[in-house]
Scaffold this motif. Structure first.
Motif, PDB file in Angstrom:
ATOM      1  N   HIS A  56      46.857  46.560  33.103  1.00 37.10           N
ATOM      2  CA  HIS A  56      47.259  45.820  34.317  1.00 37.10           C
ATOM      3  C   HIS A  56      48.427  46.518  35.020  1.00 37.10           C
ATOM      4  O   HIS A  56      49.324  45.873  35.559  1.00 37.10           O
ATOM      5  N   TYR A  62      48.558  43.207  40.221  1.00 37.42           N
ATOM      6  CA  TYR A  62      49.336  42.539  39.183  1.00 37.42           C
ATOM      7  C   TYR A  62      50.830  42.756  39.435  1.00 37.42           C
ATOM      8  O   TYR A  62      51.245  43.782  39.996  1.00 37.42           O
ATOM      9  N   GLU A  65      55.561  41.688  35.631  1.00 35.37           N
ATOM     10  CA  GLU A  65      55.579  40.850  34.418  1.00 35.37           C
ATOM     11  C   GLU A  65      54.209  40.793  33.758  1.00 35.37           C
ATOM     12  O   GLU A  65      54.102  40.490  32.571  1.00 35.37           O
ATOM     13  N   GLN A  66      53.138  41.046  34.530  1.00 34.89           N
ATOM     14  CA  GLN A  66      51.781  40.970  33.970  1.00 34.89           C
ATOM     15  C   GLN A  66      51.366  42.261  33.272  1.00 34.89           C
ATOM     16  O   GLN A  66      50.265  42.346  32.745  1.00 34.89           O
ATOM     17  N   ASP A 150      43.674  36.572  29.138  1.00 33.20           N
ATOM     18  CA  ASP A 150      43.499  35.758  30.337  1.00 33.20           C
ATOM     19  C   ASP A 150      42.060  35.326  30.555  1.00 33.20           C
ATOM     20  O   ASP A 150      41.685  34.885  31.637  1.00 33.20           O
TER      21      ASP A 150
END
Length: 796
Positions: A56, A62, A65-66, A150
């Motif tokens: 990501h 994104y 933080e992702q 996810d």
């Protein structure tokens, strides 16, 4: 049922083509299905897109933080900066490949079908880490992986660099490799408490089709008897009588079900008897109508007057028939014998016929059997076959059939070639012996045990006659079985609480088994070796957890050293200078490991020493004396301790010790650093730190010298003033009041001198000019004498 051979009408069931080792996996699919598949084969020299996708690492889609930090084959988590370095390294490596569109990377997806919880996600990640290390890392492939959380299903993305640095070969994925990989993944998941199935789509479809065919066949068998009754003519007395009996059974069934006089327990028992009676009628009628041989046997049993004319005619005709027709007649004779055996079993098992009625029938059957036996029919084998067919003990049936299969296949091969393939024959014998051992673990009747022993002796005698060394094969088989049994004992022992002595004993046993696994018994196949290796690895991990020492880390470091030895041997012949450098680097790592070997148990230490012997030998070939390296390492450790202590030295403490002494210490440390086994960069950095410290000391000494000079000047001025005011001529010229004032002034100057002397004394060690130090010291002594004299005068 009296027989276990139901008549199949319509389409026959095809024999299964699945591997026997794989059938259990298909038939016991109680858990979710794991998936390990190739998502894509990545070509070209740019790995960025694929690595950014699984992590990501895309600012458009994104946030920062992702970002999912990937993990490499060394178990190291990679930051964004580390990922960029990795991409650049791989890009350079792929660009060096001159082939167009070379398959440089493979993208795998590993997923499981189970409840999604934090605990399961952690278990899945740990299992995947161990599995990927075993499948790719241990074989020399580099990779990174991430777990995506996810989505509904837990899954892991793996990007593998297909270029193997050790073998210089690319990753090749075959159906066998893929099958083995799925089984490895399943084993690692089970080790971490996740139960999953590992099957293939085509096999699952095939199994479903087999189940449908079986269901259809059973439906045909169940409806067969009623259809037979309905389809026969009304003038067929036999079937009319059979129909009446059938109706009686049905009426009895209804009466038992509806009667209130019969207790529930009795109703169950009577129901079972009726069900058995119904099944016996179906089986017996099916058996009677199968072939002409069955019909002849039925007539013989019904009339209690068996005629030999049928057999005689068949034997007489066979003399005048062609080879094909003669083979057909011989088969007919064989079926006569087979049905005699079955008929005898029916009579002995039947409770409806009295023993008085059974006796003449059994006698006639015995006579017929003896007659057929005299014509070359092996009645004893047929009886054994039928006994096995009636048994419900699967291990017993499997052992018998495997022995018969060995006999049949070896006879066929020997008849065609006149010699047996030793390797294939040994495999067949081992399978038969394994099945025999499995059968012996269950509760066999004396008759069943006798059957297996008789068949085994018969088959092995034939093989001996064909120059097969059965004794050696059995000996190797016992060794393999003993080995597996010891591994099992260790595994079971570690599931119980152990004291220190028992743990040490188990550790010694694990090392012994690992050593034996290097030259394992010949009869162990790849699957068994993999299972044993996995079991021993699990046992060692349990021992590491229980013992809680540094053995695991030391073992890992030695494994890494062992992996570098082949490249060292190769360089030794091609590039001796580089080989020596590499050997020295290995020796330094080895010394660090040896520094901690006192933290392990005696058995662990012994095992590690055995592994270290070949490493030391290879280092010696490259001119590396390990004792010298160890001595140098000890000296380096001492130098590091001195450096750490020296870094804590303050300038105030340096004044107390003496700047000259500190400078000597710096020179000694500089010399020690040069002789240490630190890297060149580390040596440069440490030397630089010492020079900084030295320059600081020089600056302080210069500052102290300036300050001391000023203090000495002040002392000389005050001393000169005191000398002038203390001259007799000057004192005589003063009156009493002026003398008193003069004395007080001299006393104040003495106090000031005392303060300056105290300030000057610590500074005496700083100047580098010896003459200046001597003059300053002399001045301070003179001043002290002056201070002392005037303090004595005052006391008087």
């Amino acid at each position: 049922m009296l027989f276990d051979e139901p008549v199949r009408k319509g389409r026959k069931l095809s024999s299964t083509k699945l591997n026997k080792s794989y059938q259990n996996e298909l038939s016991n699919r109680e858990h979710g299905e794991l998936v390990f598949k190739v998502a894509s084969n990545i070509k070209g020299n740019n790995p960025s897109n694929s690595l950014d996708y699984i992590t990501h690492n895309n600012e458009k889609e994104y946030t920062e933080e992702q970002f999912i930090a990937p993990e490499n084959e060394m178990g190291e988590g990679l930051s964004k900066e580390d990922l960029e370095v990795l991409k650049n390294d791989w890009k350079k490596e792929f660009s060096a490949d001159k082939k167009i569109d070379s398959r440089n990377m493979t993208h795998f997806i590993f997923s499981i079908d189970t409840e999604k919880t934090n605990e399961n996600e952690n278990k899945f990640e740990n299992a995947a880490r161990d599995f990927l290390q075993k499948r790719f890392g241990d074989e020399g492939f580099r990779y990174v992986f991430t777990q995506h959380k996810d989505t509904e299903h837990m899954h892991i993305h793996v990007i593998v660099n297909n270029n193997n640095l050790e073998t210089k070969k690319k990753l090749r994925i075959s159906p066998d490799w893929h099958r083995e990989t799925r089984f490895m993944a399943k084993a690692h998941l089970e080790n971490h408490g996740i139960k999953q199935s590992a099957t293939f789509k085509k096999d699952r479809q095939y199994l479903e089709q087999v189940v449908k065919n079986v269901d259809k066949s059973y439906k045909e068998c169940n409806n067969w008897f009623e259809a037979k009754l309905k389809s026969n003519a009304a003038n067929d007395k036999h079937f009319q009588q059979l129909k009446k009996q059938w109706l009686i059974v049905q009426e009895l069934k209804s009466e038992i079900k509806e009667s209130k006089r019969i207790l529930p327990q009795e109703r169950v028992a009577l129901g079972k008897e009726l069900k058995q009676l119904r099944q016996d009628m179906i089986t017996f009628e099916r058996f009677n109508s199968r072939t002409e041989a069955n019909k002849a046997l039925t007539d013989m049993i019904k009339k209690v007057d068996p005629k030999r004319s049928i057999v005689d005619r068949a034997l007489n005709r066979s003399k005048e028939l062609s080879a094909k027709e003669q083979h057909k007649e011989n088969r007919q004779l064989y079926f006569h014998a087979l049905e005699l055996v079955k008929g005898e079993a029916i009579l002995k098992a039947s409770k409806e016929i009295s023993s008085i009625d059974k006796k003449p029938i059994l006698k006639n059957i015995k006579d017929r059997k003896e007659y057929l036996e005299s014509k070359g029919i092996d009645i004893k084998t047929l009886e054994r076959d039928h006994q096995v067919r009636l048994s419900e003990k699967k291990p017993f049936i499997a052992a018998y059939r495997e022995l018969k299969k060995v006999e049949k296949t070896t006879d066929k091969e020997f008849g065609q070639k006149g010699v047996l393939n030793a390797e294939e024959t040994e495999k067949k014998i081992i399978r038969a012996l394994n099945n025999l051992n499995s059968a012996r673990t269950i509760d066999l009747t004396p008759k069943e045990s006798k059957i297996l022993e008789e068949v085994k002796e018969s088959v092995f005698k034939k093989l001996n006659d064909k120059q097969v060394d059965i004794k050696t094969i059995e000996k190797h088989h016992l060794e393999a079985r003993d080995f597996k049994e010891q591994v099992k004992i260790v595994k079971e022992s570690l599931s119980k609480p152990l004291d220190a002595t028992q743990r040490e004993l188990m550790q010694s046993k694990v090392f012994e088994l690992k050593e034996r696994l290097k030259t394992p018994p010949k009869q162990l196949n790849q699957k068994e070796l993999y299972a044993i290796n996995t079991s021993l690895k699990t046992s060692q991990e349990k021992l590491n957890t229980i013992t809680n020492n540094h053995f695991k880390q030391i073992d890992k470091e030695i494994s890494l050293i062992e992996k570098s030895i082949p490249s060292l041997i190769k360089k030794n012949t091609e590039e001796p200078i580089k080989a020596k450098k590499q050997a020295y680097a290995i020796a330094k790592k080895l010394v660090i490991v040896l520094d901690r070997d006192n933290e392990v148990t005696p058995s662990q230490k012994t095992a590690l020493n055995k592994r270290l012997e070949p490493i030391k030998a290879n280092l010696a070939k490259n001119g590396i004396n390990l004792d010298q390296v160890m001595h140098q390492r000890v000296k380096t450790n001492e130098t590091d301790l001195k450096l750490n202590k020296f870094k804590e030295l303050t300038m105030q403490r340096a004044r107390v010790i003496g700047f000259e002494q500190v400078e000597k210490q710096i020179k000694t440390l500089s010399s020690d650093i040069k002789q240490s086994d630190h890297t060149r960069d580390n040596k440069r950095e440490l030397t630089k730190q010492l020079k900084v410290k030295e320059s600081q000391i020089l600056a302080v000494r210069q500052s102290d010298t300036i300050e001391l000079t000023e203090v000495i000047k002040k002392i000389e001025q005050i001393q000169k003033g005191i000398n002038e005011r203390s001259q007799p001529s000057y004192i005589h010229s003063l009156n009493n009041l002026e003398r008193l004032t003069n004395n007080r002034a001299i006393q104040e100057d003495c106090k000031q001198l005392d303060s300056l002397v105290k300030q000057a004394k610590p500074l005496l060690r700083s100047p580098t000019n010896k003459e200046f130090i001597q003059q300053a010291t002399k001045q301070i002594r003179t001043t002290e004498q002056t201070i002392q004299r005037y303090s004595q005068d005052r006391s008087r």
